[in-house]
Enzyme design. Structure first.
Site, PDB file in Angstrom:
ATOM      1  N   ASP A 318       5.198   2.099  -5.585  1.00  0.00           N
ATOM      2  CA  ASP A 318       4.922   1.141  -4.532  1.00  0.00           C
ATOM      3  C   ASP A 318       5.199  -0.273  -5.057  1.00  0.00           C
ATOM      4  OD1 ASP A 318       2.371   1.277  -1.925  1.00  0.00           O
ATOM      5  OD2 ASP A 318       4.081  -0.060  -2.199  1.00  0.00           O
ATOM      6  N   GLU A 513      -2.738  -3.656   5.187  1.00  0.00           N
ATOM      7  CA  GLU A 513      -3.229  -3.387   3.841  1.00  0.00           C
ATOM      8  C   GLU A 513      -4.552  -4.105   3.568  1.00  0.00           C
ATOM      9  OE1 GLU A 513       1.322  -3.451   2.190  1.00  0.00           O
ATOM     10  OE2 GLU A 513      -0.214  -2.795   0.800  1.00  0.00           O
TER      11      GLU A 513
END
Ligand code: GLC
Length: 661
Positions: A318, A513
């Site tokens: 990521d 997020e």
């Protein structure tokens, strides 16, 4: 290209030996996962081509193939110089840093990168990854579908598959070949800012819909029509303590596999070609072992995912996640290479990453076999992805955002809505209604689309950034006639008694997020964070017209006070660009058609108080800890009795904060 038999035999032997060589650790962690064989059968000719291409690469070129810069940090000339194997655009990354870039601009940039890549490594195009998580949502004019939380509520796998297929075409039409989707999180705490990226709290549902998403996205992949999908984030992203983004998931090996791993088994069975590792960490509560960041966990990435589960595609890290591994930096992480990641999402510090990794191989800290395993997987995935070998993007605007896509998104909106409160007979509103609309979000597209929409966070946009989208207000005007719809954002101007009904919209400010995390002691009460929205509702409630309230949110919230001021209350989640889908549920259909009512049901319990964060509340919970609705809850709209039967309790927030559980 003809392959001689020797090469074919050798390639197959290398592939099989490579698979066997990584001797599978026989630990409790590995044993907790099913022993499965690869879903995609070995294609000897393809493997031979992989070996041929691999043997033609220098070490520096191999590491270039493993490196994934962001498009704002690299040029086509640098792609050529460093033999870069893939690129990405993060949320808010557009060609020329221009939010108004057209699909043609995206295609032109893709061709520039591709031609450079093919000049550096003939026969090895690059793959461009994009967060197409609810349509091709970064691109201007895209059809934006409901986020996964709404699709989960629909429970409709065929719908999810159809959306995946349409999204793949839209992504190919802008020159990308890889969607960083679906998220397979099985969310345990709705405090998590990414709850809306999850289908629900049931592993079986996540497996079923996650599989459908991959089947849709990767349909006709070899023909260059589908795109590579990414099962993400492996593993346990939705299980972190208190729902803290990138936090620590505490679970036994069995819980990790059976709850958080369910989506991966299903999508591997569907032939998913890439898996994205999770920022989160795992603590084994059986052995009380803090195993640390997933990006450094060789046992899970290699022994489990690559060996036990026989995944033969590629693992991608990521965004700068390797920098979080102890002892690592964004541009230097031997442990992450050894753990089993194959493509490194190093958006900006990619040059130093290449140099540092090269040095680590040269001084023996990284064995060549690990580099070759990574590049073999990258080449295998590329050869399976139907990539153009001339760098050209054949697609045009014709498949970017079709009328059929919009109709599909509109149906998905209607099928995602959960009716939580209803006075029998109120819905559907007659087509002759004269309606007062309150709530600023009623005419604010980004409240409909949420995070990952044109930008990463989703809130910096205006309606002008969604030229083809329809707000609820616009859709009501289209359906009822402009003269029959009056907009009074804060409800302070109009007299509700002059209307047949009020439509009120509440919303969360878009987020993505960690920005969406609800802090440890904060409450889930919507009106605590958005008092002005409840005030608007209070101005129109009980003043001579029934109130239908919709909530745009990325998660269930405590809305008892708002529901008590509504005659119907709908969880609309984050419905996307097609506001007409909302009106299809609110207003009676044209003559000859039957109103469908509400088919969606809750996939997370709906809180009855401000401090209910767990998606697995105590079944014996009482008072403010008792959910308003359990998983599976929701009304059809055809019930003969009012629900709820009486006003919901409006609990005070205990000392203004929620206890830390
Ligand atoms: C983000 C997300 C991941 C996304 C990636 C690229 O941090 O965690 O889901 O695909 O970066 O944008």
């Amino acid at each position: 290209m003809l392959f001689n038999r020797t090469l074919l035999a050798r390639a197959s032997a290398v592939f099989l030996l490579g698979t066997a060589m990584l001797a599978q650790a026989d630990t409790a962690t590995v044993q907790a996962w099913p022993d499965r064989s690869a879903a995609v059968k070995v294609d000897a000719a393809l493997e031979a081509r992989v070996e041929q291409l691999l043997n033609g690469l220098s070490l520096r070129q191999k590491i270039g193939q493993m490196t994934q810069p962001e498009i704002r940090a690299i040029t086509p000339d640098q792609v050529r110089e460093y033999a870069i194997g893939s690129i990405l655009n993060g949320g808010g990354g557009w060609p020329g840093n221009n939010i108004n870039a057209t699909p043609a601009d995206w295609r032109a940039l893709s061709e520039a990168f591709q031609i450079a890549a093919l000049e550096a490594t003939p026969g090895i195009p690059l793959i461009w990854g994009i967060d197409a998580v609810h349509g091709n949502n970064n691109v201007r004019g895209a059809v934006i579908y409901p986020h996964n939380i709404g699709l989960g509520a629909s429970g409709n796998a065929q719908l999810v598959r159809d959306i995946g297929r349409a999204t793949a075409r839209a992504v190919r039409a802008t020159g990308q070949q890889w969607a960083f989707a679906p998220t397979l999180a099985v969310v345990q705490h709705v405090r998590w800012g990414r709850t809306y990226e999850s289908f629900g709290n049931d592993p079986a549902l996540v497996a079923r819909l996650g599989r459908a998403a991959v089947e849709g996205l990767q349909e006709n992949l070899a023909q260059g029509i589908g795109v590579l999908a990414s099962a993400k984030h492996f593993v346990g992203d939705g299980g972190t303590r208190h729902g803290t983004d990138q936090g620590i998931t505490r679970a036994t090996p069995e819980q990790l596999a059976k709850t958080h791993g369910a989506g991966y088994i299903a999508t591997l069975d569907a032939g998913v070609q890439t898996v994205m590792a999770s920022y989160s960490s795992w603590t084994d509560t059986r052995s009380a072992t803090p195993n640390g960041k997933m990006h450094g966990n060789r046992e899970l990435l290699t022994d489990v995912l690559k060996q036990r589960l026989a995944f033969d595609g590629l693992i991608v890290s990521d965004w700068d996640a390797i920098g979080q591994v102890p002892g690592c930096k964004n541009d230097d992480c031997v442990p992450a290479v050894l753990a089993g990641t194959d493509v490194f999402m190093v958006p900006f510090e990619w040059k130093r990453f290449i140099d540092n990794t090269l040095r680590a191989v040269q001084d023996g800290r990284i064995p060549m076999s690990r580099i070759d395993d990574a590049v073999r997987r990258i080449l295998r995935v590329k050869l399976r992805a139907g990539l153009a070998m001339d760098g050209k993007v054949r697609e045009t605007d014709a498949t970017f955002a079709t009328d059929a896509d919009r109709a599909l998104a509109r149906r998905a909106v209607r099928e995602s809505l959960v009716l939580l409160k209803h006075k029998p007979g109120l819905l559907p509103l007659p087509a002759s209604s004269r309606v007062l609309v309150v709530g600023a979000a009623a005419d604010n597209i980004h409240n409909q689309t949420g995070g990952w929409s044109r930008t990463w966070q989703g809130h910096e946009t205006t309606n002008a950034d969604f030229p083809a989208a329809t707000s609820l207000l616009a859709a009501l005007r289209q359906r009822l006639g402009s003269g029959n719809v009056v907009f009074d954002a804060d409800g302070s101007r109009e007299d509700p008694a002059k209307f047949s009904a009020v439509v009120a919209v509440l919303a969360e400010k878009p987020y993505a997020e960690m920005a969406g995390d609800i802090g440890l002691t904060s409450s889930l009460k919507h009106s605590r964070r958005y008092p002005e929205q409840l005030a608007a509702l209070q101005r129109v409630a009980g003043r001579g017209a029934p109130v239908v309230t919709l909530l745009y949110s990325g998660r269930p919230l405590d809305v008892n006070d708002a529901a008590n001021r509504s005659d119907a209350f709908i969880a609309a989640w984050l419905p996307g660009s097609e506001g007409a889908g909302l009106v299809d549920a609110l207003v009676a259909p044209e003559a000859g058609k039957t109103w469908p009512g509400f088919s969606a049901r809750l996939r997370f319990p709906w809180p009855g108080g401000p401090c209910q964060f767990s998606t697995h509340p105590d079944p014996k919970a009482t008072g403010a800890d008792k959910p308003w609705w359990p998983v599976g809850g929701g009304l059809s709209g055809f019930e003969k009795t009012a629900s709820p039967a009486k006003a919901l309790p409006e609990w005070p927030e205990p000392k203004g904060i929620c206890p830390v559980l």
